[in-house]
Design a protein around this motif. Structure first.
Motif, mmCIF file in Angstrom:
data_model
loop_
_atom_site.group_PDB
_atom_site.id
_atom_site.type_symbol
_atom_site.label_atom_id
_atom_site.label_comp_id
_atom_site.label_asym_id
_atom_site.label_seq_id
_atom_site.Cartn_x
_atom_site.Cartn_y
_atom_site.Cartn_z
ATOM 1 N N MET A 82 24.216 -47.780 -40.563
ATOM 2 C CA MET A 82 22.939 -46.758 -39.533
ATOM 3 C C MET A 82 21.658 -46.835 -39.672
ATOM 4 N N PRO A 83 21.055 -47.816 -39.093
ATOM 5 C CA PRO A 83 19.060 -47.740 -39.552
ATOM 6 C C PRO A 83 19.102 -46.221 -39.209
ATOM 7 N N PRO A 84 18.169 -45.270 -40.661
ATOM 8 C CA PRO A 84 17.092 -44.385 -40.096
ATOM 9 C C PRO A 84 16.520 -43.585 -38.886
ATOM 10 N N THR A 85 15.987 -45.028 -38.618
ATOM 11 C CA THR A 85 14.855 -44.584 -37.541
ATOM 12 C C THR A 85 15.167 -46.296 -36.914
ATOM 13 N N ILE A 86 14.519 -46.011 -35.291
ATOM 14 C CA ILE A 86 14.477 -46.513 -34.125
ATOM 15 C C ILE A 86 12.855 -46.464 -33.754
ATOM 16 N N PHE A 87 12.171 -47.882 -34.116
ATOM 17 C CA PHE A 87 10.580 -47.650 -33.760
ATOM 18 C C PHE A 87 9.941 -46.402 -34.206
ATOM 19 N N GLY A 88 10.110 -46.099 -35.969
ATOM 20 C CA GLY A 88 9.266 -45.447 -36.113
ATOM 21 C C GLY A 88 10.074 -44.042 -36.013
ATOM 22 N N LEU A 89 10.686 -43.524 -35.180
ATOM 23 C CA LEU A 89 11.757 -42.862 -34.624
ATOM 24 C C LEU A 89 13.182 -42.177 -34.890
ATOM 25 N N PRO A 90 13.793 -40.681 -35.536
ATOM 26 C CA PRO A 90 14.601 -41.203 -36.593
ATOM 27 C C PRO A 90 15.911 -40.802 -35.142
ATOM 28 N N THR A 91 16.861 -41.989 -35.594
ATOM 29 C CA THR A 91 17.842 -42.865 -34.263
ATOM 30 C C THR A 91 18.500 -41.364 -34.450
ATOM 31 N N HIS A 92 18.496 -40.392 -34.799
ATOM 32 C CA HIS A 92 19.544 -39.165 -33.857
ATOM 33 C C HIS A 92 19.119 -38.770 -32.482
ATOM 34 N N PRO A 93 17.988 -38.266 -33.132
ATOM 35 C CA PRO A 93 17.720 -38.145 -31.673
ATOM 36 C C PRO A 93 17.651 -38.545 -30.483
ATOM 37 N N LEU A 94 17.561 -39.543 -30.698
ATOM 38 C CA LEU A 94 17.868 -40.996 -29.733
ATOM 39 C C LEU A 94 18.982 -41.226 -29.175
ATOM 40 N N VAL A 95 19.766 -41.242 -30.081
ATOM 41 C CA VAL A 95 21.158 -40.992 -29.497
ATOM 42 C C VAL A 95 21.865 -40.244 -29.100
ATOM 43 N N VAL A 96 21.702 -39.129 -29.775
ATOM 44 C CA VAL A 96 22.153 -37.977 -28.497
ATOM 45 C C VAL A 96 21.428 -37.155 -28.159
ATOM 46 N N HIS A 97 20.394 -38.036 -27.001
ATOM 47 C CA HIS A 97 19.990 -38.224 -25.407
ATOM 48 C C HIS A 97 21.069 -38.452 -24.903
ATOM 49 N N ALA A 98 21.697 -40.237 -25.573
ATOM 50 C CA ALA A 98 22.504 -40.809 -24.543
ATOM 51 C C ALA A 98 23.980 -39.625 -24.415
ATOM 52 N N VAL A 99 23.512 -39.056 -25.419
ATOM 53 C CA VAL A 99 25.129 -38.260 -25.811
ATOM 54 C C VAL A 99 25.063 -37.347 -24.595
ATOM 55 N N VAL A 100 24.282 -36.511 -24.698
ATOM 56 C CA VAL A 100 23.927 -34.778 -24.027
ATOM 57 C C VAL A 100 23.699 -35.921 -22.668
ATOM 58 N N VAL A 101 23.468 -37.120 -22.084
ATOM 59 C CA VAL A 101 23.830 -37.317 -21.023
ATOM 60 C C VAL A 101 24.871 -37.841 -20.219
ATOM 61 N N LEU A 102 25.930 -38.821 -21.235
ATOM 62 C CA LEU A 102 26.639 -39.442 -20.879
ATOM 63 C C LEU A 102 28.045 -38.640 -21.202
ATOM 64 N N VAL A 103 27.993 -37.904 -21.800
ATOM 65 C CA VAL A 103 29.090 -37.462 -21.983
ATOM 66 C C VAL A 103 29.958 -35.355 -20.813
ATOM 67 N N PRO A 104 28.406 -35.236 -20.674
ATOM 68 C CA PRO A 104 28.218 -34.062 -18.841
ATOM 69 C C PRO A 104 28.639 -35.078 -17.767
ATOM 70 N N LEU A 105 28.603 -36.294 -17.363
ATOM 71 C CA LEU A 105 28.468 -36.778 -16.272
ATOM 72 C C LEU A 105 29.974 -37.169 -16.604
#
Length: 156
Positions: free
Chosen positions: A1-24
């Motif tokens: 897992m790369p630590p960053t994507i476009f200079g941003l930490p990967t975790h917050p980016l992926v978590v936003h997808a999880v925070v939308v898709l799991v409740p959905l």
């Protein structure tokens, strides 16, 4: 897992997808469990959303572990990490029951089996939704605790 994507930490980016898709997935599961008409209407969307959410949970967990190793441990991060470890099994159970309910619906199965699986979808949806809120709250607390913004809002 790369630590960053476009200079941003990967975790917050992926978590936003999880925070939308799991409740959905949970809400689609609840609606499918409660209504055969909705189940028919969302026959592909409900299992697809649940399976995509399931696939993203370990990505979020892995990226979180990587972020944790870079920022260090504290009690709030440890609590968040422990709660987050429970999401994969919950989401796996939800995805399984949603897929089974979808298959039963496609086969035209009615009666006790469908009612039982629908009830299990409902229970798994609620449990998963509650846990994702708890995980999100603990993660936000770990990030914002002690910051000037938290103190200004009384969230210290």
């Amino acid at each position: 897992m790369p630590p960053t994507i476009f200079g941003l930490p990967t975790h917050p980016l992926v978590v936003h997808a999880v925070v939308v898709l799991v409740p959905l997935a949970c809400l689609l599961g609840l609606a499918s469990a409660a209504s055969p008409r909705f189940r028919h209407w969302a026959r592909w969307a409900t299992p697809a959303t649940a399976l995509v959410a399931l696939a993203l949970v370990p990505v979020a967990t892995d990226s979180g572990e990587g972020l944790e190793s870079r920022v260090g441990h504290n009690a709030l991060i440890e609590q968040h990490s422990e709660l987050a470890d429970s999401l994969l099994p919950l989401m796996a159970v939800l995805a399984l029951f949603v897929v089974v309910l979808s298959v039963l619906h496609r086969r035209g199965t009615r009666g006790v089996a469908t009612i039982a699986v629908a009830a299990l979808v409902g229970l798994a949806s609620v449990a998963t939704l509650v846990q994702v809120v708890r995980i999100g709250h603990s993660g936000a607390n770990a990030v914002w605790h002690g910051t000037p913004a938290a103190r200004a809002g009384g969230g210290d």
